[in-house]
Design a protein around this motif. Structure first.
Motif, PDB file in Angstrom:
ATOM      1  N   PHE A 169      63.999  49.915  86.081  1.00 16.70           N
ATOM      2  CA  PHE A 169      64.684  50.750  85.109  1.00 16.70           C
ATOM      3  C   PHE A 169      65.879  50.044  84.469  1.00 16.70           C
ATOM      4  CE2 PHE A 169      67.979  54.011  84.316  1.00 16.70           C
ATOM      5  CZ  PHE A 169      67.323  54.751  83.359  1.00 16.70           C
ATOM      6  N   MET A 170      66.497  49.118  85.197  1.00 17.35           N
ATOM      7  CA  MET A 170      67.699  48.450  84.695  1.00 17.35           C
ATOM      8  C   MET A 170      67.396  47.536  83.509  1.00 17.35           C
ATOM      9  SD  MET A 170      69.863  49.815  86.667  1.00 17.35           S
ATOM     10  CE  MET A 170      71.345  48.878  86.296  1.00 17.35           C
ATOM     11  N   GLN A 171      66.134  47.198  83.267  1.00 18.17           N
ATOM     12  CA  GLN A 171      65.777  46.354  82.128  1.00 18.17           C
ATOM     13  C   GLN A 171      65.742  47.129  80.812  1.00 18.17           C
ATOM     14  OE1 GLN A 171      62.091  44.335  82.852  1.00 18.17           O
ATOM     15  NE2 GLN A 171      62.871  43.172  84.594  1.00 18.17           N
ATOM     16  N   SER A 172      65.789  48.460  80.878  1.00 19.42           N
ATOM     17  CA  SER A 172      65.689  49.270  79.668  1.00 19.42           C
ATOM     18  C   SER A 172      66.929  49.059  78.797  1.00 19.42           C
ATOM     19  CB  SER A 172      65.556  50.751  80.025  1.00 19.42           C
ATOM     20  OG  SER A 172      64.403  50.966  80.800  1.00 19.42           O
ATOM     21  N   LYS A 173      66.681  48.778  77.516  1.00 23.30           N
ATOM     22  CA  LYS A 173      67.779  48.596  76.561  1.00 23.30           C
ATOM     23  C   LYS A 173      67.982  49.837  75.701  1.00 23.30           C
ATOM     24  CE  LYS A 173      68.532  44.517  78.043  1.00 23.30           C
ATOM     25  NZ  LYS A 173      69.729  44.264  78.865  1.00 23.30           N
ATOM     26  N   SER A 174      66.884  50.509  75.393  1.00 24.81           N
ATOM     27  CA  SER A 174      66.962  51.781  74.672  1.00 24.81           C
ATOM     28  C   SER A 174      65.794  52.655  75.106  1.00 24.81           C
ATOM     29  CB  SER A 174      66.968  51.577  73.156  1.00 24.81           C
ATOM     30  OG  SER A 174      65.787  50.906  72.744  1.00 24.81           O
ATOM     31  N   ILE A 175      65.992  53.955  75.025  1.00 29.67           N
ATOM     32  CA  ILE A 175      64.989  54.920  75.496  1.00 29.67           C
ATOM     33  C   ILE A 175      64.922  56.073  74.498  1.00 29.67           C
ATOM     34  CG2 ILE A 175      64.349  56.542  77.341  1.00 29.67           C
ATOM     35  CD1 ILE A 175      65.881  54.773  79.297  1.00 29.67           C
ATOM     36  N   VAL A 176      63.714  56.547  74.265  1.00 27.64           N
ATOM     37  CA  VAL A 176      63.508  57.749  73.446  1.00 27.64           C
ATOM     38  C   VAL A 176      62.777  58.785  74.296  1.00 27.64           C
ATOM     39  CG1 VAL A 176      62.296  58.756  71.478  1.00 27.64           C
ATOM     40  CG2 VAL A 176      63.502  56.603  71.214  1.00 27.64           C
ATOM     41  N   THR A 177      63.305  60.003  74.335  1.00 25.03           N
ATOM     42  CA  THR A 177      62.607  61.122  74.983  1.00 25.03           C
ATOM     43  C   THR A 177      62.291  62.168  73.925  1.00 25.03           C
ATOM     44  OG1 THR A 177      64.693  62.233  75.539  1.00 25.03           O
ATOM     45  CG2 THR A 177      63.770  60.758  77.191  1.00 25.03           C
ATOM     46  N   VAL A 178      61.057  62.607  73.930  1.00 24.86           N
ATOM     47  CA  VAL A 178      60.597  63.573  72.925  1.00 24.86           C
ATOM     48  C   VAL A 178      59.898  64.733  73.640  1.00 24.86           C
ATOM     49  CG1 VAL A 178      59.140  63.947  70.899  1.00 24.86           C
ATOM     50  CG2 VAL A 178      60.285  61.747  71.223  1.00 24.86           C
ATOM     51  N   PRO A 179      60.355  65.983  73.444  1.00 19.65           N
ATOM     52  CA  PRO A 179      59.652  67.132  74.044  1.00 19.65           C
ATOM     53  C   PRO A 179      58.381  67.441  73.264  1.00 19.65           C
ATOM     54  CG  PRO A 179      61.445  67.929  72.686  1.00 19.65           C
ATOM     55  CD  PRO A 179      61.522  66.423  72.655  1.00 19.65           C
ATOM     56  N   ILE A 180      57.416  67.973  73.948  1.00 16.65           N
ATOM     57  CA  ILE A 180      56.159  68.381  73.315  1.00 16.65           C
ATOM     58  C   ILE A 180      56.055  69.892  73.477  1.00 16.65           C
ATOM     59  CG2 ILE A 180      53.649  68.194  73.377  1.00 16.65           C
ATOM     60  CD1 ILE A 180      54.098  65.341  74.501  1.00 16.65           C
ATOM     61  N   LEU A 181      56.068  70.593  72.348  1.00 20.89           N
ATOM     62  CA  LEU A 181      56.058  72.054  72.349  1.00 20.89           C
ATOM     63  C   LEU A 181      54.650  72.572  72.095  1.00 20.89           C
ATOM     64  CD1 LEU A 181      59.262  72.743  70.200  1.00 20.89           C
ATOM     65  CD2 LEU A 181      59.114  72.271  72.638  1.00 20.89           C
ATOM     66  N   VAL A 182      54.256  73.550  72.860  1.00 19.55           N
ATOM     67  CA  VAL A 182      52.986  74.249  72.648  1.00 19.55           C
ATOM     68  C   VAL A 182      53.331  75.715  72.431  1.00 19.55           C
ATOM     69  CG1 VAL A 182      50.733  74.858  73.587  1.00 19.55           C
ATOM     70  CG2 VAL A 182      51.738  72.612  74.091  1.00 19.55           C
ATOM     71  N   HIS A 183      53.040  76.202  71.215  1.00 22.27           N
ATOM     72  CA  HIS A 183      53.420  77.565  70.827  1.00 22.27           C
ATOM     73  C   HIS A 183      54.928  77.766  71.007  1.00 22.27           C
ATOM     74  CE1 HIS A 183      49.231  78.489  70.377  1.00 22.27           C
ATOM     75  NE2 HIS A 183      48.974  78.320  71.663  1.00 22.27           N
ATOM     76  N   ASN A 184      55.681  76.754  70.544  1.00 18.46           N
ATOM     77  CA  ASN A 184      57.151  76.779  70.541  1.00 18.46           C
ATOM     78  C   ASN A 184      57.764  76.814  71.939  1.00 18.46           C
ATOM     79  OD1 ASN A 184      57.362  76.797  67.697  1.00 18.46           O
ATOM     80  ND2 ASN A 184      56.937  79.001  67.672  1.00 18.46           N
ATOM     81  N   LYS A 185      56.992  76.430  72.940  1.00 14.01           N
ATOM     82  CA  LYS A 185      57.500  76.402  74.313  1.00 14.01           C
ATOM     83  C   LYS A 185      57.301  75.000  74.882  1.00 14.01           C
ATOM     84  CE  LYS A 185      56.776  78.520  78.855  1.00 14.01           C
ATOM     85  NZ  LYS A 185      55.941  79.465  79.629  1.00 14.01           N
ATOM     86  N   PRO A 186      58.368  74.353  75.432  1.00 15.01           N
ATOM     87  CA  PRO A 186      58.209  73.002  75.988  1.00 15.01           C
ATOM     88  C   PRO A 186      57.189  72.981  77.119  1.00 15.01           C
ATOM     89  CG  PRO A 186      60.534  73.585  75.796  1.00 15.01           C
ATOM     90  CD  PRO A 186      59.757  74.834  75.544  1.00 15.01           C
ATOM     91  N   GLU A 187      56.252  72.012  77.022  1.00 15.63           N
ATOM     92  CA  GLU A 187      55.252  71.862  78.068  1.00 15.63           C
ATOM     93  C   GLU A 187      55.175  70.430  78.587  1.00 15.63           C
ATOM     94  OE1 GLU A 187      51.863  73.805  78.561  1.00 15.63           O
ATOM     95  OE2 GLU A 187      52.372  75.629  77.464  1.00 15.63           O
ATOM     96  N   CYS A 188      55.570  69.472  77.754  1.00 13.98           N
ATOM     97  CA  CYS A 188      55.487  68.060  78.140  1.00 13.98           C
ATOM     98  C   CYS A 188      56.713  67.321  77.621  1.00 13.98           C
ATOM     99  CB  CYS A 188      54.224  67.392  77.571  1.00 13.98           C
ATOM    100  SG  CYS A 188      52.680  68.181  78.035  1.00 13.98           S
ATOM    101  N   VAL A 189      56.901  66.123  78.145  1.00 12.68           N
ATOM    102  CA  VAL A 189      57.945  65.223  77.655  1.00 12.68           C
ATOM    103  C   VAL A 189      57.341  63.825  77.541  1.00 12.68           C
ATOM    104  CG1 VAL A 189      60.153  64.117  78.149  1.00 12.68           C
ATOM    105  CG2 VAL A 189      59.853  66.562  78.607  1.00 12.68           C
TER     106      VAL A 189
END
Length: 685
Positions: A224-244
């Motif tokens: 994990f220490m090698q990470s320089k930048s990270i993007v997290t994006v939620p995935i909504l199903v019927h406007n409700k978070p179900e995945c990331v």
């Protein structure tokens, strides 16, 4: 491509045009003059932040940065020793078409990958395979060294688990289980919005509250220490978070941008569509399976019905289908299958009828304890036809019911309802046949016919008989009332038992005709019959009026007893009363049985209305008349009962004669007044 090449003061003779996108490598775009391609002396694209030039042996290198992470380098064989800011500006402007074309090609690649993912979404039905392809396509359009992981929320665990991954990452990550709000993944899930991490301190803040167990698994799976930048994006199903969706970028410096985050959001939307489609397909598959299974269950149960196997066999087969203990209750005849389970549920037929009246549908109930063991949970499913409850299916549960078990119970209840209705139809046919035979008996004149019909009906000619007619009343629809009548007949036979014979009982509409015989005292028969009527009326919530004739020893007198019962019932109906009435108890009212109630009331009003209108004078004329007639026209006795002086009584009697225009000396007038007083007193009682 460089249209002003011939007019350029800078680019003369031999030259090469190179481009570096996303700091990956230098690619040759165009050359003239046969220079040998060589980038060994080129600057590192990571380190170029502004336009500049440098002199090399025999040639010049010019570096021109464009857009996001794009640099164009020009190697020129020239004698110029230096370039001005204007020279760099004009050169950058002239080379802009190269940058535009390269950017368009890069966008085309991204678009093609996006379209490929869209095609996969519409064609593939394997969700895990589809999610992996979408994730790989998403990473392929990000031109940096990246690793991607798709996390999906598991409602059963209350945690997010790895569902798909791409890139060099260990299997140890599959052991991780992230709570909502835990780490970058959990916070993105809870927040429902994407986030770009380009500062390592910011990464550590959101990473720091992960559990030690998850940190250990992540450490073994990825540095994990090698990470320089990270993007997290939620995935909504019927406007409700179900995945990331989380993407880690490695290398020498942070490279992920807002544009990359927006691009990943587009792929995240595809994942949302894929999940929605997969669930729709799964729902369709499940519904199709349920429809097929329902048809199979229905066919199997109907086959048993057509083979006349009986309701008990159908219930046993249904129990095998659902794999659970089942109790079938026939409320028409108050029978239980298996019979040994009658007391196990802690419910009686009356309680089940009250349960249906209260719930009007399936319900759950806790069975009574058995010894030291707690009672099992019961699923109570009513068997209903024409809004009337014919029976119940009681299923003993250890957990919940799945959809196929529910379908089987619904189908079983429908088939059993038909069985019970068929039983009722056969009973109605039997009632009609019994009624015809009974009418032939009471209208016959020949003793041989009496004996023949009595033998067909099961009447013991050595015992006296009594005929009673009960009329059931209910606001329920006629179909439901018919079921109550059927239940009344069955319960009556069962309640009176063997000591009191019920050789004849049949229903016609809402009326039930009953012939009772017994070796016991007639009073005992009447007492038990009255007791049954009272208790049945109470638990059924129906109103019942019953007229009963006299006991007769001669068989030919059955018609007389039936006629008396019918008259007693008519008397109750005329008075609007729901009760039990023996014909012999009617007394003088027998004279008025066939008279309409309205006509009798009008006759009483002719006598008492004039007296009641004079009541304001304080004379109490109506009570005086009733007491006088009840005292057999004895003035002294009437005065004592009224607590008045006898002269006062005489004054009132003369006033009554004046108001009514009659004389107590006229026998016809006296009879008229006596009848009116009798009817008045009867209506009070």
């Amino acid at each position: 491509m460089y249209r002003n090449m011939g007019n350029s003061r800078i680019i003369q003779g031999k030259y090469e045009i190179w481009i570096s996108q996303s700091f990956k490598y230098w690619a040759l775009l165009e050359s003239r003059g046969g220079l040998k391609p060589d980038t060994s002396e080129f600057a590192n694209p990571f380190e170029i932040s502004h336009a500049y030039w440098e002199k090399k042996a025999g040639y010049m290198l010019v570096y021109l940065p464009y857009g996001i992470h794009t640099v164009i380098a020009v190697r020129i064989q020239t004698e110029l020793l230096e370039l001005t800011e204007d020279d760099l500006f004009h050169l950058s402007t002239g080379l802009y078409p190269y940058y535009s074309e390269a950017s368009l090609k890069q966008q085309e690649v991204k678009l093609n990958k996006m379209m490929e993912s869209i095609r996969e979404v519409t064609q593939s039905v394997n969700l895990d395979e589809l999610l992996s392809k979408i994730l790989k396509n998403a990473l392929s359009v990000i031109p940096y060294e990246t690793i991607g992981v798709l996390w999906m929320y598991d409602p059963a665990l209350g945690r997010l688990k790895v569902r798909a991954k791409a890139g060099e990452i260990g299997k140890e990550m599959l052991k991780m289980a992230i709570k909502p709000d835990e780490g970058m993944i959990g916070k993105t899930f809870r927040r429902g919005t994407p986030k770009l991490y380009r500062d390592f301190d910011e990464i550590l803040i959101d990473f720091g509250d992960m559990t030690a167990e998850n940190v250990e698994h992540l450490t073994h799976a990825y540095d994990f220490m090698q990470s320089k930048s990270i993007v997290t994006v939620p995935i909504l199903v019927h406007n409700k978070p179900e995945c990331v969706l989380i993407v880690y970028q490695t290398g020498k410096k942070p490279l992920l941008t807002e544009q990359d985050m927006q691009l990943l959001q587009g792929f995240a939307d595809q994942v949302s569509i894929a999940i929605t489609n997969a669930r729709l397909i799964e729902d369709l598959r499940r519904q199709n399976l349920e429809l097929r299974r329902r048809d199979e269950i229905h066919a199997s149960l109907v086959k048993l019905s057509l083979q006349n196997k009986g309701a008990a066999s159908i219930a046993s087969e249904l129990s095998k289908m659902i794999g659970l203990p089942l109790i079938y209750v026939d409320l028409l005849e108050n029978k239980w299958h298996p019979e040994r389970k009658r007391g196990a549920s802690g419910l009686s037929g009356e309680e089940l009828l009250r349960l249906y009246a209260r719930e009007q549908g399936p319900s759950y109930r806790q069975a009574e304890e058995s010894g030291n063991s707690p009672g099992k949970k019961l699923f109570c499913y009513p068997i209903v036809a024409s809004s009337a409850c014919l029976g119940y299916l009681l299923v003993e549960l250890t957990g919940g019911l799945d959809s196929l078990q529910q379908i089987a119970i619904e189908q079983g209840a429908s088939v059993l309802a038909l069985e019970l209705l068929r039983k009722q139809s056969l009973s109605e046919f039997y009632y009609k046949k019994t009624q015809d035979t009974f009418l032939e008996l009471i209208h016959a004149k020949n003793p041989d016919v009496w004996r023949e019909k009595a033998d067909l009906l099961g009447i013991d000619t050595a015992l006296p008989l009594m005929v009673a007619v009960s009329e059931l009343s209910s606001p329920a629809p006629s179909a439901e009332l018919n079921l109550h009548v059927y239940r009344f007949v069955v319960d009556l036979r069962e309640a009176l038992g063997q000591q009191i014979l019920v050789p004849v009982i049949f229903a016609s509409g809402n009326k039930v005709t009953i012939v009772l015989q017994s070796r016991k005292n007639e009073a005992v028969v009447l007492k038990r019959f009255r007791s049954f009527l009272g208790s049945w009326e109470q638990y059924s919530n129906l109103r019942i009026r019953t007229g009963a004739g006299s006991f007769f020893r001669d068989l030919h007198a059955a018609g007389s007893s039936h006629g008396e019962a019918d008259k007693a019932l008519s008397y109750l109906a005329a008075r609007g009363s729901y009760a039990f009435m023996l014909y012999s108890d009617i007394g003088l009212n027998r004279l008025f049985i066939r008279h309409p109630k309205e006509e009798l009331e009008a006759f009483v009003r002719e006598i008492f209305e004039p007296l009641q209108q004079a009541k304001s004078q304080g004379s109490g004329l109506a009570d005086t008349l009733l007491t006088y007639m009840a005292s057999d026209r004895s003035a002294s006795l009437a005065a004592d009962k009224l607590h008045i002086h006898i002269n006062t009584l005489y004054l009132r009697l003369r006033k009554i004669e004046d108001l009514l225009g009659l004389s107590f000396d006229d026998p016809e007038n006296v009879l008229r007044i006596q009848l009116a007083c009798y009817l008045k007193q009867s209506s009070r009682e």
